[in-house]
Design an enzyme around this catalytic site. Structure first.
Site, PDB file in Angstrom:
ATOM      1  N   ASP A 130       0.814  -1.221   0.000  1.00  0.00           N
ATOM      2  CA  ASP A 130       0.000   0.000   0.000  1.00  0.00           C
ATOM      3  C   ASP A 130       0.848   1.272   0.000  1.00  0.00           C
ATOM      4  O   ASP A 130       0.310   2.374  -0.040  1.00  0.00           O
ATOM      5  CB  ASP A 130      -0.935  -0.009   1.224  1.00  0.00           C
ATOM      6  CG  ASP A 130      -2.007   1.070   1.157  1.00  0.00           C
ATOM      7  OD1 ASP A 130      -2.557   1.303   0.064  1.00  0.00           O
ATOM      8  OD2 ASP A 130      -2.300   1.686   2.200  1.00  0.00           O
TER       9      ASP A 130
ATOM     10  N   THR B 148      -7.034   6.053  -0.400  1.00  0.00           N
ATOM     11  CA  THR B 148      -7.331   4.802  -1.084  1.00  0.00           C
ATOM     12  C   THR B 148      -8.781   4.399  -0.856  1.00  0.00           C
ATOM     13  O   THR B 148      -9.308   4.490   0.257  1.00  0.00           O
ATOM     14  CB  THR B 148      -6.415   3.690  -0.565  1.00  0.00           C
ATOM     15  OG1 THR B 148      -5.061   4.062  -0.804  1.00  0.00           O
ATOM     16  CG2 THR B 148      -6.701   2.370  -1.262  1.00  0.00           C
TER      17      THR B 148
ATOM     18  N   GLN C  82      -5.073  -1.028  -7.249  1.00  0.00           N
ATOM     19  CA  GLN C  82      -5.599  -0.111  -6.247  1.00  0.00           C
ATOM     20  C   GLN C  82      -6.327   1.033  -6.927  1.00  0.00           C
ATOM     21  O   GLN C  82      -5.934   1.473  -8.007  1.00  0.00           O
ATOM     22  CB  GLN C  82      -4.466   0.437  -5.372  1.00  0.00           C
ATOM     23  CG  GLN C  82      -4.960   1.269  -4.198  1.00  0.00           C
ATOM     24  CD  GLN C  82      -3.832   1.654  -3.256  1.00  0.00           C
ATOM     25  OE1 GLN C  82      -3.246   2.727  -3.396  1.00  0.00           O
ATOM     26  NE2 GLN C  82      -3.520   0.794  -2.301  1.00  0.00           N
TER      27      GLN C  82
END
Length: 269
Positions: free
Chosen positions: A186, A204, A254
């Site tokens: 991430d 996100t 993502q």
């Protein structure tokens, strides 16, 4: 942050207290001026789910939705639902809760060892050896170091290709290494390669990972992130995690908010 004596380490991040069957709580608390790092709560959610399956069943995929900002100074409680245990696969759902509100919802799937073909179509991205690449700081990660090889997008505000490894020895536990990979995955964004004069990536929305082959995260792995599109106030990119010998360990994708104006929580700021 460093792994000096007294500082938290990656092993502290990946430590959960079992409260009851299928109920776990994080134990690492620390002050942070930013919202809880998504990779941390996601890695802990995967660890909680993995504790409820047979030891030989390892994660092969997951999809997590970040629903609210969390707080690193408060524990997160993880509730696991055992959706199914089949002959080869186990499905789990996890919610991470702080203050009575869900901050993360994740679906994860685990698979028993299976024999079959092992093919990798594309070669690993070109990158100098970590020993020949310049150091790069990986913000918000405990016990990780990074190296910056030549960049596919030299003008990006944050590297989209970088080496990383844990600076503390990790036990021979494949689930723990998968959680460490998720913790790392991430960091950064492929959207940093896009122009920033009108808009920039923000928080996100969701994160998905497919684990293809095991990888040790206390050895060098290469993160390579590729932007694809921005539309409807959202930006989307994909990524690959390969080992130092060129083996594709995991793939990821993502989606983040992509709104006008610079993002104050942008990596590296």
């Amino acid at each position: 942050m460093s792994a000096d004596a007294g500082d938290p380490t990656l092993l502290d991040v990946l430590t959960l207290e079992e409260l009851d069957r299928d109920l776990y709580r994080s134990t690492l608390l620390f002050a942070d001026p930013f919202p809880l790092y998504g990779g941390q709560v996601a890695a802990q959610a995967l660890l909680a789910a993995g504790r409820t399956v047979a030891p030989d069943r390892l994660p092969h995929s997951l999809h997590g939705y970040f629903l609210r900002s969390g707080d690193a100074a408060r524990p997160a409680v993880f509730h696991v639902d055992r959706d199914r245990d089949g002959g080869s696969f186990s499905a789990r759902r996890v919610v991470a809760v702080q203050g009575g509100e869900v901050v993360l919802s994740m679906s994860a799937s685990f698979q028993a060892p299976t024999a079959g073909p092992d093919l990798q179509v594309a070669a690993a991205p070109a990158a100098e050896d970590p020993a020949d690449a310049e150091p790069v700081q990986l913000p918000r990660l405990f016990s990780f170091e990074g190296r910056r090889p030549s960049q596919p997008y030299p003008d990006a505000s944050w590297p989209t290709r970088f080496w990383a490894r844990a600076t503390v020895p990790l036990p021979d536990d494949p689930l723990l290494h998968a959680c460490a990979l998720l913790y790392l995955s991430d960091i950064g964004t492929g959207l940093s390669a896009l122009p920033e004069d009108e808009a920039a990536p923000g928080p996100t929305l969701d994160h998905a990972v497919w684990f293809h082959r095991p990888a040790r995260l206390d050895e060098w792995v290469l993160m390579d992130l590729v932007p694809h599109t921005v539309a409807g106030g959202r930006g989307w990119y994909t990524g690959a995690v390969t080992t130092a010998d060129g083996v594709l360990a995991a793939s990821l994708t993502q989606e983040t908010l992509f709104r006008p104006g610079r993002n104050p929580f942008r990596p590296g700021r």
